[in-house]
Enzyme design. Structure first.
Site, mmCIF file in Angstrom:
data_model
loop_
_atom_site.group_PDB
_atom_site.id
_atom_site.type_symbol
_atom_site.label_atom_id
_atom_site.label_comp_id
_atom_site.label_asym_id
_atom_site.label_seq_id
_atom_site.Cartn_x
_atom_site.Cartn_y
_atom_site.Cartn_z
ATOM 1 N N THR A 152 0.849 -1.206 0.000
ATOM 2 C CA THR A 152 0.000 0.000 0.000
ATOM 3 C C THR A 152 0.881 1.252 0.000
ATOM 4 O O THR A 152 0.663 2.190 -0.776
ATOM 5 C CB THR A 152 -0.943 -0.013 1.229
ATOM 6 O OG1 THR A 152 -1.766 -1.176 1.140
ATOM 7 C CG2 THR A 152 -1.808 1.231 1.280
ATOM 8 N N CYS A 199 -9.313 -7.055 1.350
ATOM 9 C CA CYS A 199 -9.383 -5.596 1.453
ATOM 10 C C CYS A 199 -10.754 -5.056 1.146
ATOM 11 O O CYS A 199 -11.049 -3.917 1.479
ATOM 12 C CB CYS A 199 -8.382 -4.951 0.519
ATOM 13 S SG CYS A 199 -6.751 -5.336 1.016
ATOM 14 N N THR A 217 13.055 5.487 10.102
ATOM 15 C CA THR A 217 14.072 4.467 10.371
ATOM 16 C C THR A 217 13.695 3.146 9.710
ATOM 17 O O THR A 217 12.561 2.688 9.832
ATOM 18 C CB THR A 217 14.203 4.250 11.903
ATOM 19 O OG1 THR A 217 14.485 5.522 12.483
ATOM 20 C CG2 THR A 217 15.300 3.257 12.243
ATOM 21 N N GLN A 264 1.214 -10.282 -5.423
ATOM 22 C CA GLN A 264 0.751 -11.673 -5.420
ATOM 23 C C GLN A 264 1.622 -12.596 -6.272
ATOM 24 O O GLN A 264 1.494 -13.813 -6.184
ATOM 25 C CB GLN A 264 -0.709 -11.751 -5.901
ATOM 26 C CG GLN A 264 -1.693 -11.059 -4.986
ATOM 27 C CD GLN A 264 -1.909 -11.796 -3.656
ATOM 28 O OE1 GLN A 264 -1.491 -12.930 -3.467
ATOM 29 N NE2 GLN A 264 -2.544 -11.114 -2.722
ATOM 30 N N ALA A 271 6.021 -8.216 1.920
ATOM 31 C CA ALA A 271 6.600 -9.398 2.585
ATOM 32 C C ALA A 271 5.565 -10.388 3.100
ATOM 33 O O ALA A 271 5.761 -11.598 3.016
ATOM 34 C CB ALA A 271 7.480 -8.935 3.747
HETATM 35 N N1 PLP Z 1 -1.520 -5.247 -3.897
HETATM 36 C C1 PLP Z 1 -2.026 -6.483 -4.011
HETATM 37 C C2 PLP Z 1 -2.125 -7.111 -5.354
HETATM 38 C C3 PLP Z 1 -2.454 -7.173 -2.872
HETATM 39 O O1 PLP Z 1 -2.962 -8.397 -2.993
HETATM 40 C C4 PLP Z 1 -2.327 -6.550 -1.605
HETATM 41 C C5 PLP Z 1 -2.790 -7.230 -0.394
HETATM 42 O O2 PLP Z 1 -3.932 -7.517 -0.196
HETATM 43 C C6 PLP Z 1 -1.801 -5.263 -1.541
HETATM 44 C C7 PLP Z 1 -1.403 -4.648 -2.714
HETATM 45 C C8 PLP Z 1 -1.640 -4.541 -0.238
HETATM 46 O O3 PLP Z 1 -0.529 -5.059 0.445
HETATM 47 P P1 PLP Z 1 -0.071 -4.560 1.872
HETATM 48 O O4 PLP Z 1 -0.898 -5.315 2.860
HETATM 49 O O5 PLP Z 1 1.381 -4.907 1.958
HETATM 50 O O6 PLP Z 1 -0.271 -3.093 1.936
#
Ligand code: PLP
Length: 382
Positions: A71, A322, A234, A177, A197
């Site tokens: 994100t 999400c 940091t 992914q 990660a």
């Molecule tokens: N992009 C994709 C394709 C994802 O599947 C996800 C996680 O659901 C994200 C971004 C967001 O990842 P993060 O939890 O590291 O912000």
């Protein structure tokens, strides 16, 4: 819980990552920006982690910016673009991007400057469609994810990249992914790459952005000069070390896992299709991640399926973690033009590197049992 089938939402900590995190936290907990010897050693191991990650992704180490996850990486990219995009400039993103691409692009650039690239009936951005958008809209940047989080459908990102190159347009791929599930050394050829990660056995709250140039400015966070002035704050060295250890540990096994797991997943799909007439697998004819099945069930609300499956000991999802609970839980199924009624029947299962044949088959059996209870009227709300 009998079996976890929500690996696309997040993964458990890989043992190599856990070990690396503990060692890094005990030995190198100093601030890498401080000036004494121990801090200098932390800075050295941090740079070595950057080099190892760059190696795994086929990128130059100077292009790697450590962040708190995908994100943040995507927001970093669009925040950077917001500084240099001319007032009449635009970007093009696919209609099936994760919200942290779509919403970040709209928030940083303005809705009117974000053009959407449609997908075909399988959820793939056809190169011909992209070519037309490049010619007509002339975007400054194209962002198309490498593998979709809901359907697992893979995009022909190498072709997308070549098309963008031929028009002098920069190309970003959110590979959150893809990385840790498929061989990733070619990804570094993209101008920008996003990774996270916790999608491949690292800890939550760690990720990276591969940038096009080592000296690009990204004014997302204001503060100190860390990450060569590109990301203030940091560095989370133990988290970074664990992320790299996780990727190093899974990479050698990916080719074999892809073959074996895809076969188990396909046997699961076959069983489901035999048991549930009318069940539709999204993107069934497209190349997909070996672990993911996005299904439109022939009957019953997805939350009812989820609740029943949970009671039987299986963790599944109603699309993307999400968008759970928000209207239209599946961005992908919406992009394919499904009705609201169909959207409410969407269920996603996603296995892991070590998911067994027995677990896949037990999951199919649990769906059958849950279906029988639901058909019989089930107790409402359970
Ligand atoms: N992009 C994709 C394709 C994802 O599947 C996800 C996680 O659901 C994200 C971004 C967001 O990842 P993060 O939890 O590291 O912000």
């Amino acid at each position: 819980m009998s079996a976890y089938f929500d690996y696309n939402a997040t993964t458990p900590l890989n043992p190599a990552a856990r070990e690396a995190w503990l060692k890094a936290s005990e030995k190198h907990w100093y601030n890498p920006s401080s000036l004494y010897r121990e801090a200098g050693m932390t800075s050295q191991v941090l740079e070595s982690a950057r080099e190892r990650l760059a190696d795994l992704l086929g990128a130059e180490p100077e292009r790697v910016i450590f962040t708190s996850g995908a994100t943040e990486s995507n927001n970093t990219l669009f925040a950077g673009l917001s500084r240099c995009l001319p007032p009449d400039g635009c970007v093009a993103i696919s209609t099936i991007e994760h919200p942290c691409v779509r919403e970040a692009a709209r928030a940083w650039l303005g809705r009117g400057r974000v053009i959407e690239i449609p997908v075909d009936t399988q959820g793939v951005v056809q190169p011909a469609t992209l070519k037309q958008i490049l010619e007509v809209n002339k975007p400054a940047l194209v962002s198309i994810m490498a593998a979709n989080n809901e359907s697992g459908v893979l995009q022909p990102w190498q072709e997308h990249l070549q098309l963008c190159r031929s028009q002098g347009v920069r190309f970003h791929t959110d590979a959150a992914q893809w990385i840790g599930k498929l061989e990733s050394t070619a990804l570094g050829s993209c101008d920008y790459v996003t990774g996270s990660a916790h999608k491949f056995g690292g800890s939550k709250g760690v990720g990276f952005l591969i940038a096009a140039d080592a000296d690009e400015a990204f004014p997302l966070l204001h503060g100190g000069p860390q990450e060569q002035n590109r990301r203030a704050g940091t560095e989370n060295y133990p988290g970074i070390e664990a992320m790299v250890a996780a990727l190093e540990s899974v990479t050698p096994m990916l080719t074999e896992v892809a073959v074996n797991q895809a076969a188990m997943r396909d046997r699961f799909i076959h069983e489901m299709q035999v048991r549930f007439a009318g069940l539709r697998v999204i993107g069934e004819r497209a190349p997909r991640l070996w672990n993911t099945v996005l299904m439109v069930m022939p009957q019953h609300d997805n939350l009812k399926w989820l609740t029943r499956l949970t009671r039987l000991g299986f963790a599944i999802s109603t699309g993307s973690a999400c968008s759970t609970g928000k209207e239209g839980s599946s961005v992908v199924v919406q992009a394919l033009g499904a009705s609201w009624e169909e959207l409410r029947r969407v269920v996603r299962v996603s296995g892991g590197l070590q998911t067994t044949e027995q677990e896949w088959q037990d999951l199919a059996a649990a769906f059958v049992e849950a279906g029988q209870t639901l058909d019989a009227g089930g107790r409402p709300g359970i």
